[in-house]
Design an enzyme around this catalytic site. Sequence first.
Site, mmCIF file in Angstrom:
data_model
loop_
_atom_site.group_PDB
_atom_site.id
_atom_site.type_symbol
_atom_site.label_atom_id
_atom_site.label_comp_id
_atom_site.label_asym_id
_atom_site.label_seq_id
_atom_site.Cartn_x
_atom_site.Cartn_y
_atom_site.Cartn_z
ATOM 1 N N ASP A 1 -41.167 50.151 15.019
ATOM 2 C CA ASP A 1 -40.097 50.551 14.108
ATOM 3 C C ASP A 1 -39.463 51.825 14.692
ATOM 4 O O ASP A 1 -40.086 52.521 15.503
ATOM 5 C CB ASP A 1 -40.698 50.815 12.729
ATOM 6 C CG ASP A 1 -39.727 51.474 11.784
ATOM 7 O OD1 ASP A 1 -38.582 50.992 11.685
ATOM 8 O OD2 ASP A 1 -40.107 52.491 11.150
ATOM 9 N N ASP B 1 -36.891 54.283 12.627
ATOM 10 C CA ASP B 1 -36.769 55.365 11.635
ATOM 11 C C ASP B 1 -38.118 55.753 11.049
ATOM 12 O O ASP B 1 -38.821 54.920 10.462
ATOM 13 C CB ASP B 1 -35.844 54.931 10.489
ATOM 14 C CG ASP B 1 -34.400 54.845 10.920
ATOM 15 O OD1 ASP B 1 -33.873 55.851 11.409
ATOM 16 O OD2 ASP B 1 -33.803 53.760 10.771
HETATM 17 C C1 XBP Z 1 -34.963 52.439 7.915
HETATM 18 C C2 XBP Z 1 -33.693 52.137 7.251
HETATM 19 C C3 XBP Z 1 -32.433 52.395 7.980
HETATM 20 C C4 XBP Z 1 -31.900 53.784 7.984
HETATM 21 C C5 XBP Z 1 -30.407 53.818 8.034
HETATM 22 O O1 XBP Z 1 -35.916 51.407 7.638
HETATM 23 O O2 XBP Z 1 -33.663 51.626 6.156
HETATM 24 O O3 XBP Z 1 -31.495 51.592 7.353
HETATM 25 O O4 XBP Z 1 -32.366 54.464 6.824
HETATM 26 O O5 XBP Z 1 -29.873 53.101 9.079
HETATM 27 P P1 XBP Z 1 -36.977 50.961 8.738
HETATM 28 P P2 XBP Z 1 -28.488 52.284 8.851
HETATM 29 O O6 XBP Z 1 -37.501 52.206 9.362
HETATM 30 O O7 XBP Z 1 -38.040 50.250 7.939
HETATM 31 O O8 XBP Z 1 -36.313 50.048 9.728
HETATM 32 O O9 XBP Z 1 -27.584 53.179 8.069
HETATM 33 O O10 XBP Z 1 -27.974 51.988 10.232
HETATM 34 O O11 XBP Z 1 -28.794 51.030 8.073
HETATM 35 MG MG MG Z 2 -39.372 53.129 9.259
#
Ligand code: XBP
Ligand code: MG
Length: 231
Positions: free
Chosen positions: A10, A12
């Site tokens: 992952d 983020d």
């Molecule tokens: C992370 C997210 C992402 C970011 C924003 O979830 O939900 O959408 O917060 O990015 P994970 P975008 O780590 O589970 O993938 O604005 O490009 O959607």
């Molecule tokens: Mg995440």
Amino acid sequence: MRRLQAVIFDVDGTLVDSERDGHRVAFNLAFEEAGLPDRWDPVPYGQLLNVTGGRRRLVRYLVARGHGPAEAEELARRLHTRKTDLMRDLIEVGAVPPRPGAVRLLTELAAARVELSVATTGNRAWVEPLLARTFPVVRFRAVVTGTEITVLKPDPAVYLEAMRLTGHGPEDCVAVEDSAAGVSAAVQAGLRCVAVTNDYTRDHDLSGAAYVGEGLDDPAVLEWFRSRLTT
Ligand code: XBP
Ligand code: MG
């Protein structure tokens, strides 16, 4: 024990500390530029993160603030387009750092000939420059993003696509995640999952994970991987 062949990360909250000082700041700048009074503060943003995907997060928020569904969709689409550009700017100036231990773990796995991929709900327009800037020495075999897999975590689709692209079955791979939605997506795809918590996810239910550590620099996490690299 079967030797580990591939790790799907992952982004983020796992490879990078991107939420509080990255996405949140970009959302707020987009609100400001649009002349809207809304601002997302660091603590309540943790609740908003329960909706994965920035555009969906905006829609849910705007509907809760009384906007009609169609109007919320249209406003969210506009705000999110601008937010994505602002996030790219933040990445360019170095506002989105790797989590401690991320560079070292990726380098160590790559040196052990473990294949590295990415599975994220984030938009490809910022994911690619982020990976290139933050992990320039790492070659990711597959980078699967929310741009092409629009059914977002906790749905397993993004992990299933990463495995389809790399040709690995779940028994060969491990996922690394930071959140309940991410762990759920990985587990539903049949993967073992290592979870590394952060300030936003420390209280999440990560009980589906094979191992839960405090970060990628947690010695126990490093040991978990090292013990699976011997043939
Ligand atoms: C992370 C997210 C992402 C970011 C924003 O979830 O939900 O959408 O917060 O990015 P994970 P975008 O780590 O589970 O993938 O604005 O490009 O959607
Ligand atoms: Mg995440």
